[in-house]
Design a protein around this motif. Structure first.
Motif, PDB file in Angstrom:
ATOM      1  N   ASP A  52       0.831  -1.208   0.000  1.00 14.54           N
ATOM      2  CA  ASP A  52       0.000   0.000   0.000  1.00 14.54           C
ATOM      3  C   ASP A  52       0.869   1.264   0.000  1.00 14.54           C
ATOM      4  N   ALA A  53       1.956   1.245   0.743  1.00 14.42           N
ATOM      5  CA  ALA A  53       2.854   2.408   0.791  1.00 14.42           C
ATOM      6  C   ALA A  53       3.526   2.625  -0.561  1.00 14.42           C
ATOM      7  N   GLN A  54       3.902   1.544  -1.231  1.00 14.74           N
ATOM      8  CA  GLN A  54       4.488   1.672  -2.570  1.00 14.74           C
ATOM      9  C   GLN A  54       3.482   2.274  -3.545  1.00 14.74           C
ATOM     10  N   ALA A  55       2.220   1.936  -3.380  1.00 11.03           N
ATOM     11  CA  ALA A  55       1.182   2.462  -4.269  1.00 11.03           C
ATOM     12  C   ALA A  55       1.056   3.979  -4.145  1.00 11.03           C
ATOM     13  N   THR A  56       1.486   4.543  -3.025  1.00  9.65           N
ATOM     14  CA  THR A  56       1.462   5.997  -2.848  1.00  9.65           C
ATOM     15  C   THR A  56       2.669   6.660  -3.483  1.00  9.65           C
ATOM     16  N   GLY A  57       3.635   5.843  -3.921  1.00  3.66           N
ATOM     17  CA  GLY A  57       4.838   6.396  -4.537  1.00  3.66           C
ATOM     18  C   GLY A  57       6.041   6.386  -3.622  1.00  3.66           C
ATOM     19  N   LEU A  58       5.895   5.918  -2.394  1.00  6.06           N
ATOM     20  CA  LEU A  58       7.045   5.853  -1.492  1.00  6.06           C
ATOM     21  C   LEU A  58       7.991   4.747  -1.950  1.00  6.06           C
ATOM     22  N   THR A  59       9.280   4.990  -1.763  1.00  7.78           N
ATOM     23  CA  THR A  59      10.286   4.002  -2.136  1.00  7.78           C
ATOM     24  C   THR A  59      10.429   2.969  -1.021  1.00  7.78           C
ATOM     25  N   LEU A  60      11.076   1.860  -1.334  1.00  2.38           N
ATOM     26  CA  LEU A  60      11.309   0.842  -0.306  1.00  2.38           C
ATOM     27  C   LEU A  60      12.185   1.385   0.820  1.00  2.38           C
ATOM     28  N   ILE A  61      13.124   2.235   0.495  1.00  2.00           N
ATOM     29  CA  ILE A  61      13.982   2.829   1.537  1.00  2.00           C
ATOM     30  C   ILE A  61      13.135   3.691   2.473  1.00  2.00           C
ATOM     31  N   GLU A  62      12.221   4.489   1.897  1.00  2.00           N
ATOM     32  CA  GLU A  62      11.348   5.320   2.722  1.00  2.00           C
ATOM     33  C   GLU A  62      10.415   4.463   3.577  1.00  2.00           C
ATOM     34  N   ILE A  63       9.886   3.424   2.974  1.00  2.00           N
ATOM     35  CA  ILE A  63       8.995   2.522   3.710  1.00  2.00           C
ATOM     36  C   ILE A  63       9.746   1.843   4.844  1.00  2.00           C
ATOM     37  N   LYS A  64      10.963   1.424   4.553  1.00  2.00           N
ATOM     38  CA  LYS A  64      11.787   0.785   5.583  1.00  2.00           C
ATOM     39  C   LYS A  64      12.032   1.738   6.741  1.00  2.00           C
TER      40      LYS A  64
END
Length: 147
Positions: A52-64
């Motif tokens: 879901d976070a990736q769907a907002t455009g956040l990167t994996l680094i940001e999500i991490k």
């Protein structure tokens, strides 16, 4: 649950799960006595959050970084807010660039509509695009000569 079950329920691939484990966004799971990965419901929820976070455009680094804050018992709301604001700013810049590129393309299209194909006699050049020489180009990309 085994990896295939988790992947199916989270709507990701098993390869994605293994990759997330390798970069540390998912914790390494326990193993069954026979060596299979054993996942619990928290992994499923984490995968859904990542998706879901990736769907907002956040990167994996940001999500991490969000997950790490939460894992340390800290609130991540302000951090997430700043990430979302930055994402909006980046989208605004992209929109501006795309609007500019659209305007440039419309000018080329209008020039092409006014150009008589009979006047196109140089097999190595396009006079529609050639007329743009010396002017700013779409997205400020360099123009390579035809070969």
């Amino acid at each position: 649950m085994r990896i295939g079950e988790v992947a199916e329920q989270a709507a990701v691939t098993t390869k994605t799960i293994r990759y997330y484990e390798s970069i540390g966004i998912l914790p390494t799971p326990d193993r069954t006595p026979s060596g299979y990965r054993a996942y619990d419901s928290t992994t499923l929820e984490r995968l859904r959050f990542i998706r879901d976070a990736q769907a907002t455009g956040l990167t994996l680094i940001e999500i991490k970084s969000i997950l790490e804050l939460r894992g340390q018992g800290e609130r991540s709301c302000e951090h997430t807010r700043s990430l979302v604001h930055r994402q909006i700013d980046e989208i605004d810049v992209q929109i501006h660039r795309l609007e500019h590129a659209r305007g440039e393309l419309r000018e080329l299209m209008e020039r092409a509509d006014r150009t008589d194909p009979a006047d196109c006699v140089d097999e190595h050049r396009c006079q529609v695009i050639e007329a743009r020489c010396g002017e700013s180009h779409l997205g400020e990309r360099p123009v390579a000569p035809l070969q």
